[in-house]
Design a protein around this motif. Structure first.
Motif, PDB file in Angstrom:
ATOM      1  N   ALA A  29     142.888 114.558  75.084  1.00  0.00           N
ATOM      2  CA  ALA A  29     144.310 114.169  75.061  1.00  0.00           C
ATOM      3  C   ALA A  29     144.812 113.321  74.368  1.00  0.00           C
ATOM      4  O   ALA A  29     145.848 113.316  73.481  1.00  0.00           O
ATOM      5  N   GLY A  30     143.722 112.327  73.807  1.00  0.00           N
ATOM      6  CA  GLY A  30     144.397 111.387  72.659  1.00  0.00           C
ATOM      7  C   GLY A  30     144.599 112.001  71.376  1.00  0.00           C
ATOM      8  O   GLY A  30     145.501 111.748  70.658  1.00  0.00           O
ATOM      9  N   ILE A  31     143.576 113.025  70.898  1.00  0.00           N
ATOM     10  CA  ILE A  31     143.856 113.811  69.644  1.00  0.00           C
ATOM     11  C   ILE A  31     145.175 114.368  69.745  1.00  0.00           C
ATOM     12  O   ILE A  31     145.730 114.475  68.846  1.00  0.00           O
ATOM     13  N   LEU A  32     145.322 115.220  70.854  1.00  0.00           N
ATOM     14  CA  LEU A  32     146.381 116.127  70.847  1.00  0.00           C
ATOM     15  C   LEU A  32     147.898 115.164  71.006  1.00  0.00           C
ATOM     16  O   LEU A  32     148.895 115.632  70.435  1.00  0.00           O
ATOM     17  N   ASN A  33     147.799 113.940  71.496  1.00  0.00           N
ATOM     18  CA  ASN A  33     148.829 113.069  71.440  1.00  0.00           C
ATOM     19  C   ASN A  33     149.170 112.753  70.022  1.00  0.00           C
ATOM     20  O   ASN A  33     150.208 112.429  69.624  1.00  0.00           O
ATOM     21  N   ILE A  34     147.853 112.293  69.479  1.00  0.00           N
ATOM     22  CA  ILE A  34     148.144 111.870  67.982  1.00  0.00           C
ATOM     23  C   ILE A  34     149.014 112.772  67.215  1.00  0.00           C
ATOM     24  O   ILE A  34     149.821 112.807  66.383  1.00  0.00           O
ATOM     25  N   VAL A  35     148.340 114.261  67.403  1.00  0.00           N
ATOM     26  CA  VAL A  35     148.984 115.279  66.604  1.00  0.00           C
ATOM     27  C   VAL A  35     150.633 115.432  66.909  1.00  0.00           C
ATOM     28  O   VAL A  35     151.282 115.489  66.132  1.00  0.00           O
ATOM     29  N   ARG A  36     150.796 115.516  68.091  1.00  0.00           N
ATOM     30  CA  ARG A  36     152.297 115.419  68.542  1.00  0.00           C
ATOM     31  C   ARG A  36     153.024 114.274  68.086  1.00  0.00           C
ATOM     32  O   ARG A  36     154.323 114.304  67.558  1.00  0.00           O
ATOM     33  N   GLY A  37     152.501 113.088  68.027  1.00  0.00           N
ATOM     34  CA  GLY A  37     153.029 111.886  67.466  1.00  0.00           C
ATOM     35  C   GLY A  37     153.300 112.107  65.853  1.00  0.00           C
ATOM     36  O   GLY A  37     154.424 111.829  65.400  1.00  0.00           O
ATOM     37  N   ILE A  38     152.410 112.409  65.265  1.00  0.00           N
ATOM     38  CA  ILE A  38     152.700 112.565  63.610  1.00  0.00           C
ATOM     39  C   ILE A  38     153.646 113.785  63.478  1.00  0.00           C
ATOM     40  O   ILE A  38     154.643 113.714  62.701  1.00  0.00           O
ATOM     41  N   ALA A  39     153.567 114.764  64.347  1.00  0.00           N
ATOM     42  CA  ALA A  39     154.633 115.949  63.985  1.00  0.00           C
ATOM     43  C   ALA A  39     156.149 115.277  64.595  1.00  0.00           C
ATOM     44  O   ALA A  39     156.915 115.571  63.670  1.00  0.00           O
ATOM     45  N   ALA A  95     154.605 109.772  79.762  1.00  0.00           N
ATOM     46  CA  ALA A  95     155.192 109.971  78.528  1.00  0.00           C
ATOM     47  C   ALA A  95     155.523 111.522  78.388  1.00  0.00           C
ATOM     48  O   ALA A  95     156.664 111.881  77.746  1.00  0.00           O
ATOM     49  N   ASN A  96     154.656 112.184  78.807  1.00  0.00           N
ATOM     50  CA  ASN A  96     154.803 113.833  78.771  1.00  0.00           C
ATOM     51  C   ASN A  96     156.082 114.470  79.587  1.00  0.00           C
ATOM     52  O   ASN A  96     156.757 115.069  79.055  1.00  0.00           O
ATOM     53  N   PHE A  97     155.975 113.529  80.807  1.00  0.00           N
ATOM     54  CA  PHE A  97     157.241 114.094  81.780  1.00  0.00           C
ATOM     55  C   PHE A  97     158.382 113.765  81.062  1.00  0.00           C
ATOM     56  O   PHE A  97     159.624 114.449  81.226  1.00  0.00           O
ATOM     57  N   MET A  98     158.550 112.751  80.429  1.00  0.00           N
ATOM     58  CA  MET A  98     159.803 111.946  79.932  1.00  0.00           C
ATOM     59  C   MET A  98     160.307 112.894  78.767  1.00  0.00           C
ATOM     60  O   MET A  98     161.469 112.821  78.523  1.00  0.00           O
ATOM     61  N   SER A  99     159.174 113.192  78.207  1.00  0.00           N
ATOM     62  CA  SER A  99     159.564 114.269  76.871  1.00  0.00           C
ATOM     63  C   SER A  99     159.445 115.640  77.045  1.00  0.00           C
ATOM     64  O   SER A  99     159.536 116.555  76.184  1.00  0.00           O
ATOM     65  N   LEU A 100     159.516 116.159  78.346  1.00  0.00           N
ATOM     66  CA  LEU A 100     159.415 117.343  78.881  1.00  0.00           C
ATOM     67  C   LEU A 100     160.442 118.421  78.168  1.00  0.00           C
ATOM     68  O   LEU A 100     160.057 119.547  77.504  1.00  0.00           O
ATOM     69  N   VAL A 127     153.827 120.004  79.678  1.00  0.00           N
ATOM     70  CA  VAL A 127     152.895 120.496  80.998  1.00  0.00           C
ATOM     71  C   VAL A 127     151.703 120.782  80.891  1.00  0.00           C
ATOM     72  O   VAL A 127     150.633 120.348  81.652  1.00  0.00           O
ATOM     73  N   VAL A 128     150.901 121.331  79.883  1.00  0.00           N
ATOM     74  CA  VAL A 128     149.483 121.167  79.513  1.00  0.00           C
ATOM     75  C   VAL A 128     149.054 119.705  79.394  1.00  0.00           C
ATOM     76  O   VAL A 128     147.879 119.675  79.986  1.00  0.00           O
TER      77      VAL A 128
END
Length: 145
Positions: free
Chosen positions: A39-49, A111-116, A124-125
């Protein structure tokens, strides 16, 4: 005399053999750590994007939790970095890491709910992944680890 020695050896071997509950708890802790790091790695990727290009995500009009997409990128990047660090702590079966993992998992869910609206499928994933990770970390009893 030989019987007493054999009994002592068997008793000593059982003392060093982990119980099924201990094995299960250790497995759940490792599972929780892997899920938290993922989840951390995926959030890092999303953050960088989000930081690199604001136009990667679709902006929604009139959303209650509307932030600048660069801000969302930084939020996800920081949560992801902390999640990876706490995930490493979970491999040492630290109590602080389990507590921090549940907290970080909850923050990732929020954070993912707020940026849904910006990335609905991804959010959702990530919410589901965080829920499974929190379950794994909360299921383990302290005395089993």
């Amino acid at each position: 005399m030989a019987t007493a020695h054999a009994h002592h050896t068997r008793t000593q071997a059982r003392a060093h053999t982990p119980s099924a509950a201990h094995e299960w708890a250790g497995g759940l802790t490792v599972f929780g750590g892997v899920m938290l790091m993922l989840a951390g790695i995926l959030n890092i990727v999303r953050g960088i994007a989000g930081i690199a290009q604001d136009d990667v995500f679709v902006a929604t009009q009139n959303y209650v939790f509307q932030f600048d997409l660069t801000s969302w990128g930084w939020i996800h990047l920081l949560l992801g970095a902390v999640a990876v660090l706490v995930g490493v702590g979970l491999f040492r079966a630290s109590t602080w890491a389990r507590v921090a993992g549940v907290v970080i998992g909850g923050l990732i869910m929020i954070a993912n709910f707020m940026s849904l609206p910006y990335a609905p499928v991804w959010s959702v994933v990530m919410i589901a992944l965080s829920g499974v990770m929190i379950w794994a970390l909360c299921t383990v009893r302290r005395e089993d680890v």
